[in-house]
Write a protein that holds these residues in place. Sequence first.
Motif, PDB file in Angstrom:
ATOM      1  N   ARG A  47     -72.930  39.628 -53.374  1.00 14.88           N
ATOM      2  CA  ARG A  47     -71.880  40.548 -53.196  1.00 14.88           C
ATOM      3  C   ARG A  47     -71.471  41.026 -54.378  1.00 14.88           C
ATOM      4  NH1 ARG A  47     -67.651  41.643 -48.850  1.00 14.88           N
ATOM      5  NH2 ARG A  47     -69.523  42.388 -48.055  1.00 14.88           N
ATOM      6  N   GLY A  48     -71.329  42.180 -55.113  1.00 14.23           N
ATOM      7  CA  GLY A  48     -70.745  42.542 -56.387  1.00 14.23           C
ATOM      8  C   GLY A  48     -69.570  43.544 -55.997  1.00 14.23           C
TER       9      GLY A  48
ATOM     10  N   THR B  41     -69.296  38.665 -64.210  1.00 20.53           N
ATOM     11  CA  THR B  41     -68.509  37.231 -64.241  1.00 20.53           C
ATOM     12  C   THR B  41     -69.005  36.858 -62.761  1.00 20.53           C
ATOM     13  OG1 THR B  41     -66.887  37.908 -65.537  1.00 20.53           O
ATOM     14  CG2 THR B  41     -66.485  35.932 -64.103  1.00 20.53           C
ATOM     15  N   ILE B  42     -69.719  35.676 -62.706  1.00 18.20           N
ATOM     16  CA  ILE B  42     -70.068  35.049 -61.409  1.00 18.20           C
ATOM     17  C   ILE B  42     -69.063  33.839 -60.944  1.00 18.20           C
ATOM     18  CG2 ILE B  42     -72.025  33.640 -60.462  1.00 18.20           C
ATOM     19  CD1 ILE B  42     -74.039  34.318 -62.527  1.00 18.20           C
ATOM     20  N   LYS B  43     -68.586  34.158 -59.773  1.00 22.92           N
ATOM     21  CA  LYS B  43     -67.715  33.335 -59.477  1.00 22.92           C
ATOM     22  C   LYS B  43     -67.822  32.834 -57.719  1.00 22.92           C
ATOM     23  CE  LYS B  43     -64.436  36.910 -58.423  1.00 22.92           C
ATOM     24  NZ  LYS B  43     -63.309  37.748 -58.775  1.00 22.92           N
ATOM     25  N   VAL B  44     -67.090  31.917 -57.361  1.00 21.84           N
ATOM     26  CA  VAL B  44     -67.011  31.386 -55.931  1.00 21.84           C
ATOM     27  C   VAL B  44     -66.517  32.661 -55.145  1.00 21.84           C
ATOM     28  CG1 VAL B  44     -66.400  29.894 -54.289  1.00 21.84           C
ATOM     29  CG2 VAL B  44     -67.323  29.248 -56.339  1.00 21.84           C
ATOM     30  N   PRO B  45     -66.754  33.405 -54.274  1.00 26.18           N
ATOM     31  CA  PRO B  45     -66.122  34.445 -53.500  1.00 26.18           C
ATOM     32  C   PRO B  45     -64.926  33.844 -52.633  1.00 26.18           C
ATOM     33  CG  PRO B  45     -68.286  33.889 -52.346  1.00 26.18           C
ATOM     34  CD  PRO B  45     -68.131  33.045 -53.478  1.00 26.18           C
ATOM     35  N   GLN B  46     -63.760  34.630 -52.492  1.00 30.76           N
ATOM     36  CA  GLN B  46     -62.754  34.351 -51.539  1.00 30.76           C
ATOM     37  C   GLN B  46     -63.076  34.856 -50.238  1.00 30.76           C
ATOM     38  OE1 GLN B  46     -58.772  35.475 -53.010  1.00 30.76           O
ATOM     39  NE2 GLN B  46     -59.445  35.698 -55.145  1.00 30.76           N
TER      40      GLN B  46
ATOM     41  N   GLU C  49     -70.079  35.672 -55.977  1.00 33.73           N
ATOM     42  CA  GLU C  49     -70.177  36.974 -56.073  1.00 33.73           C
ATOM     43  C   GLU C  49     -70.110  37.150 -57.483  1.00 33.73           C
ATOM     44  OE1 GLU C  49     -66.852  38.384 -53.579  1.00 33.73           O
ATOM     45  OE2 GLU C  49     -65.427  38.202 -55.461  1.00 33.73           O
ATOM     46  N   ILE C  50     -70.327  38.610 -57.667  1.00 35.40           N
ATOM     47  CA  ILE C  50     -70.085  38.910 -59.164  1.00 35.40           C
ATOM     48  C   ILE C  50     -68.999  39.770 -59.569  1.00 35.40           C
ATOM     49  CG2 ILE C  50     -71.471  40.030 -61.160  1.00 35.40           C
ATOM     50  CD1 ILE C  50     -73.968  38.819 -60.004  1.00 35.40           C
TER      51      ILE C  50
END
Length: 298
Positions: free
Chosen positions: A208-209, A235-240, A251-252
């Motif tokens: 997901r972006g 920025t790549i991160k863990v989604p909420q 997600e980005i």
Amino acid sequence: MSLSAGSIQSIYSSKTSGSHVLQVLDIKRLTSNQQNAERFRLTLSDGMHYMQAMLTSQLNDMVKDSSVQKTCIVRINECMCNSISNRRIVIILAMAVEKSAPCEPIGSPTNIEDAQAQAVTNMPNPAAPKPVPQVKAEPTVGYQSKGAVAMDASSAQVISIKDLNPYMNSWTIRARLMSKSEMKQWSNARGEGRLFSVDMMDATGELRGVFFNQTADRFYEMLQAGKVYEISKGTIKVPQRKWGNSKAEYEITFNDNSTFNLVSDDQVPKITYNFTSISDMEKVEPRSFVGKFARIFP
């Protein structure tokens, strides 16, 4: 068992091809503030030098089930080396245990960062380079970008969605936009703004972006569901999970430096659907997407 002497130097210089037999000197558990995401940092040695490495989350179980312990010997089958906070860090993508702990420490390794710094200090000052005559460049035949989305730019080194992780600062993926949400307004204690999201896929997984404010304004009309893009920078991160139904591990969040290059449609699999019968609807997790066929009788 012998280690792959010189491998740490090669990996540090981004020469990561092939496999590398290394010894684990230390393991440290790290916890991110995002959804308490768990990561493990390893110190790896080739008997001459050592450096820091991070496991992708898919390999966490190797530490949790004690397959990987201090002093064990491992074979790194796939990895990459990134610069994070001015330090070089190995990202381990595939690994196998060659010899279980306990093992005797091999060699007297030193920190590769110190060795590199010393090598730079000892380098002689190069002579001033001779001026190079400037040649007027000929125009390049190809596409012209009309904005953030260009056409047929497929020269970047592409990685798969499954290989993305938050420790990467340079990456390019090729993905199909499965869907694009409507532009939404948001408001909280810190202010207000607007956003939209896209769901992407390649042959290895989904992602997901998210776009916010001026970045959302810039990309919303440009991106089209069903099209394939080469995508980089974000920025790549863990989604909420509470805010979405994506099953992707990361997600980005895209920004004004992000790029979407439109490429040929046959480079990524077509969208697949997850059809569910009405009788099984109650078994589906909340906020999940399902597909349904129905015949309507008059």
